[in-house]
Design a protein around this motif. Structure first.
Motif, short mmCIF file in Angstrom:
data_model
loop_
_atom_site.label_atom_id
_atom_site.label_comp_id
_atom_site.label_asym_id
_atom_site.label_seq_id
_atom_site.Cartn_x
_atom_site.Cartn_y
_atom_site.Cartn_z
N SER A 1 20.41 24.16 3.20
CA SER A 1 20.49 22.90 2.47
C SER A 1 19.15 22.54 1.85
N ARG A 2 19.21 21.93 0.71
CA ARG A 2 18.00 21.38 0.10
C ARG A 2 17.68 20.06 0.80
N GLU A 3 16.41 19.81 1.08
CA GLU A 3 15.99 18.57 1.71
C GLU A 3 15.35 17.67 0.65
N ILE A 4 15.80 16.43 0.60
CA ILE A 4 15.28 15.46 -0.36
C ILE A 4 14.34 14.50 0.36
N PHE A 5 13.11 14.40 -0.15
CA PHE A 5 12.08 13.54 0.45
C PHE A 5 11.61 12.49 -0.55
N LEU A 6 11.10 11.41 -0.01
CA LEU A 6 10.36 10.43 -0.79
C LEU A 6 8.92 10.47 -0.28
N LEU A 7 8.00 10.83 -1.17
CA LEU A 7 6.61 11.06 -0.79
C LEU A 7 5.70 9.94 -1.28
N TRP A 8 4.55 9.79 -0.62
CA TRP A 8 3.50 8.90 -1.10
C TRP A 8 2.15 9.45 -0.63
N GLN A 9 1.08 8.94 -1.21
CA GLN A 9 -0.25 9.42 -0.89
C GLN A 9 -0.64 9.00 0.53
N ALA A 10 -1.30 9.91 1.25
CA ALA A 10 -1.70 9.64 2.63
C ALA A 10 -2.62 8.44 2.70
N GLY A 11 -2.37 7.57 3.65
CA GLY A 11 -3.22 6.40 3.86
C GLY A 11 -3.04 5.31 2.84
N ARG A 12 -2.06 5.43 1.95
CA ARG A 12 -1.86 4.45 0.89
C ARG A 12 -1.17 3.19 1.43
N THR A 13 -1.73 2.03 1.15
CA THR A 13 -1.09 0.78 1.50
C THR A 13 -0.06 0.46 0.44
N HIS A 14 1.20 0.31 0.83
CA HIS A 14 2.26 0.06 -0.13
C HIS A 14 2.23 -1.39 -0.62
N SER A 15 2.48 -1.57 -1.90
CA SER A 15 2.71 -2.91 -2.41
C SER A 15 4.07 -3.39 -1.91
N PRO A 16 4.33 -4.70 -1.91
CA PRO A 16 5.66 -5.17 -1.52
C PRO A 16 6.77 -4.52 -2.35
N LEU A 17 6.50 -4.28 -3.65
CA LEU A 17 7.50 -3.65 -4.51
C LEU A 17 7.77 -2.22 -4.06
N ALA A 18 6.72 -1.45 -3.76
CA ALA A 18 6.90 -0.08 -3.30
C ALA A 18 7.61 -0.05 -1.94
N ALA A 19 7.25 -0.97 -1.05
CA ALA A 19 7.90 -1.02 0.25
C ALA A 19 9.38 -1.31 0.10
N HIS A 20 9.73 -2.19 -0.84
CA HIS A 20 11.15 -2.49 -1.08
C HIS A 20 11.86 -1.27 -1.66
N ALA A 21 11.17 -0.54 -2.56
CA ALA A 21 11.77 0.66 -3.15
C ALA A 21 12.05 1.71 -2.08
N ILE A 22 11.15 1.86 -1.12
CA ILE A 22 11.36 2.82 -0.03
C ILE A 22 12.60 2.45 0.76
N GLU A 23 12.74 1.17 1.08
CA GLU A 23 13.90 0.74 1.86
C GLU A 23 15.20 0.93 1.08
#
Length: 287
Positions: free
Chosen positions: A255-277
């Protein structure tokens, strides 16, 4: 050193023409207003108001006019910064997202739609690329279809099917050995396609690749036309019609695995945190 509250007091006295009325407007005592103006006058090196006494209004001095002009500008910029921070906390900021074809057609529209509904003032920028080496520079988030050394979240497993015309194979799973010598249309040998071809080669199964393209719709069109069959992940064929048949393989392909990635140690903005959820929820629904 002066503070923004000193400049706000200066502007209030200039607007009201009276230390007393400025005090009432700001909720200070008159002596507090006088002390704050005295601080500014000490810093500026001269009187900021002419005080005629009695009921007559105070008047800004030429030096006071200079301080007031720059003070109002600083107050305006402070208000803009405060409003910007409030909009940021509310999610009305900018987000840059990297994506690839399959996610752009399935997961991402739901994520973007719900982000826009929740944060109408947000600025969303999308960048689509099919690559073996994810480059997260300049991106808040990136959808990717392989494990990497980046921080991130696994969203789902995306199993593979044999895509054929109805009647080309008996209903039900197709033995993997049937792929040996079979004409196939396929993606270019990048990303997870390499894993699939290596998996087949290790079992001495060698399909005949007759057409390659990055476009999922082009692959499906060639299957319909009878050029060959295709091995495609589930997300790529979610919207297939009755002109195509999907078969599981026995044994199955990785199976192909689908990930959502971000830069290590990056503090997410509220918008990015909502997008992740939202991405997490959309992937769970698809799973």
């Amino acid at each position: 050193m002066y503070e923004l509250r000193h400049l706000a007091t200066l502007a209030a006295v200039a607007d009201e023409g009276s230390f007393g009325r400025a005090a009432s407007r700001l909720g200070y005592t008159q002596s507090s207003v006088s002390q704050q103006i005295a601080v500014l006058e000490k810093i500026a090196g001269g009187a900021l108001f002419d005080r005629p006494g009695g009921p007559r209004p105070v008047r800004i001095t030429p030096l006071g006019a200079v301080v007031l002009q720059h003070g109002r500008d600083l107050l305006r910029r402070a208000d803009e910064m405060r409003e910007g921070i409030e909009r940021f906390r509310a999610g009305d900021s900018r987000i840059d997202i990297g994506t690839f074809q399959t996610v752009s057609n399935t997961l991402l529209p739901r994520v973007i739609g719900e982000l826009r509904n929740a944060h109408p003032g947000c600025d969303i920028r999308l960048f689509e690329e099919e690559t073996d080496d994810p480059d997260l520079s300049g991106l808040d988030l990136m959808f990717f279809d392989a494990r990497t050394g980046h921080d991130g979240l696994k969203l789902l497993d995306d199993p593979y099917f044999l895509v054929a015309r109805p009647g080309d194979f008996e209903p039900g799973p197709v033995p993997l050995t049937k792929l040996d010598g079979l004409p196939l249309v396929a993606h270019p040998p990048v990303c997870h396609q390499v894993v699939i071809e290596d998996f087949l080669r290790a079992r001495d199964i060698r399909p005949q690749f007759v057409f390659r393209t990055e476009g999922n719709e082009a692959l499906l069109a060639m299957v319909r036309a009878g050029l060959g069959e295709a091995l495609m992940p589930r997300l790529a064929v979610l919207r297939h019609d009755e002109s195509l048949a999907l078969h599981e393989l026995a044994p199955g392909l990785p199976s192909r695995e689908i990930f959502l990635l971000w830069q290590a140690g990056r503090t997410h903005s509220p918008l990015a945190a909502h997008a992740i959820e939202l991405a997490r929820k959309a992937a769970a629904d698809l799973s």
